[in-house]
Design a protein around this motif. Structure first.
Motif, short mmCIF file in Angstrom:
data_model
loop_
_atom_site.label_atom_id
_atom_site.label_comp_id
_atom_site.label_asym_id
_atom_site.label_seq_id
_atom_site.Cartn_x
_atom_site.Cartn_y
_atom_site.Cartn_z
N ARG A 35 125.99 57.67 -99.95
CA ARG A 35 126.26 58.96 -99.31
C ARG A 35 127.33 59.71 -100.11
O ARG A 35 128.28 59.11 -100.61
CB ARG A 35 126.77 58.77 -97.88
N ALA B 63 131.89 61.79 -96.88
CA ALA B 63 131.81 60.33 -96.66
C ALA B 63 131.91 59.53 -97.95
O ALA B 63 131.98 58.30 -97.91
CB ALA B 63 130.50 59.99 -95.96
N VAL C 260 132.37 55.36 -97.91
CA VAL C 260 131.21 54.48 -98.09
C VAL C 260 131.33 53.67 -99.38
O VAL C 260 130.88 52.52 -99.43
CB VAL C 260 129.89 55.26 -98.05
N ARG D 172 133.52 50.86 -98.44
CA ARG D 172 132.79 49.90 -97.61
C ARG D 172 131.85 49.05 -98.46
O ARG D 172 131.69 47.85 -98.25
CB ARG D 172 132.00 50.65 -96.53
N THR E 136 120.89 45.21 -93.47
CA THR E 136 120.31 46.55 -93.31
C THR E 136 121.27 47.52 -92.63
O THR E 136 121.41 48.67 -93.09
CB THR E 136 118.98 46.46 -92.54
N PRO E 137 121.98 47.15 -91.56
CA PRO E 137 122.92 48.11 -90.96
C PRO E 137 123.99 48.59 -91.94
O PRO E 137 124.37 49.77 -91.92
CB PRO E 137 123.52 47.32 -89.80
N LEU E 138 124.48 47.68 -92.80
CA LEU E 138 125.47 48.09 -93.79
C LEU E 138 124.90 49.14 -94.72
O LEU E 138 125.53 50.19 -94.95
CB LEU E 138 125.92 46.87 -94.61
N ILE F 55 122.32 51.11 -94.36
CA ILE F 55 122.04 52.38 -93.67
C ILE F 55 123.33 53.18 -93.51
O ILE F 55 123.35 54.40 -93.71
CB ILE F 55 121.38 52.13 -92.30
N SER F 56 124.42 52.50 -93.19
CA SER F 56 125.68 53.20 -92.96
C SER F 56 126.26 53.82 -94.22
O SER F 56 126.92 54.85 -94.17
CB SER F 56 126.72 52.24 -92.33
N ILE F 57 126.01 53.19 -95.38
CA ILE F 57 126.61 53.70 -96.62
C ILE F 57 125.65 54.55 -97.44
O ILE F 57 126.09 55.31 -98.30
CB ILE F 57 127.15 52.55 -97.50
N GLY G 119 122.24 55.78 -95.91
CA GLY G 119 121.22 56.50 -95.16
C GLY G 119 119.84 56.01 -95.57
O GLY G 119 119.69 55.24 -96.53
#
Length: 206
Positions: A37, A41, A45, A48, A98-100, A102-104, A106
């Motif tokens: 991203r 952000a 990201v 992260r 996958t959640p990681l 998606i968060s960094i 999209g």
């Protein structure tokens, strides 16, 4: 910088130091910015991502290296041993990470990352090789030989064991640095707004 950098494997309590150095060093790196991203952000990201990278997201047995100069962190690197592959997730690991991603990144960024990863994987040497996944120098220490010091220290044991080294980069000046340390360009490819060099180094006689 009054003394040569001290380059050594990072201690177990220095993983976040490695992450911080790489977060700062890769602010303008085209390969990461292609899929992470951007906008407001961007910094969060990237931080992260590297916080996860120094853990087991790249590989559970990744090797972390830290360079210090005048008592301050100056550079860092992440290597993989021969036979280990970055982001080679089992189905369960893929589900858990996958959640990681998606968060960094999209959903669109994840698609770009997958396409880029497939292209990168196709350029790896056929023989077993150590993979320099990331090498970064703190902005305040750039241009002072820190990158060269890290390469000398981390390539020496590979030469002693007769191990091939491999890396990818997106900046011509970085490719020139790696060439000075024995790497040769073995592949090139393009994505929109992005050019990659893949480079391989045969072990040197000790």
């Amino acid at each position: 910088m009054s003394a040569p950098p001290d380059v050594r494997p990072a201690c177990s309590d220095e993983t976040q130091t490695v992450a911080s150095v790489l977060t700062d060093a890769f602010v303008d790196e085209a390969g990461l910015n292609y899929w992470l991203r951007q906008g407001d952000a961007k910094t969060a990201v990237r931080r992260r991502f590297f916080n996860a990278a120094v853990g087991d997201v790249i590989h559970k047995e990744r090797e972390l290296w830290l360079a210090q100069a005048d008592g301050a962190p100056a550079g860092a690197a992440i290597w993989l041993k021969p036979g280990d592959h970055a982001f080679a997730f089992t189905p369960l690991q893929q589900l858990l990470t996958t959640p990681l991603f998606i968060s960094i990144a999209g959903f669109e960024g994840m698609k770009r990352a997958q396409e880029l990863g497939a292209a990168l994987n196709s350029h790896h040497p056929k023989q077993k090789h150590a993979h320099l996944v990331f090498l970064g120098v703190a902005p305040s220490a750039q241009g002072r030989g820190v990158g060269s010091a890290i390469l000398k220290q981390t390539l020496a044991p590979l030469d002693a064991r007769g191990v091939t080294a491999y890396l990818e980069c997106t900046a011509e000046r970085n490719a020139a640095l790696y060439k000075r340390h024995g790497f040769e360009v073995t592949g090139e490819f393009d994505f929109p707004g992005l050019h990659f060099w893949t480079m391989t180094r045969a072990p040197r006689p000790v």
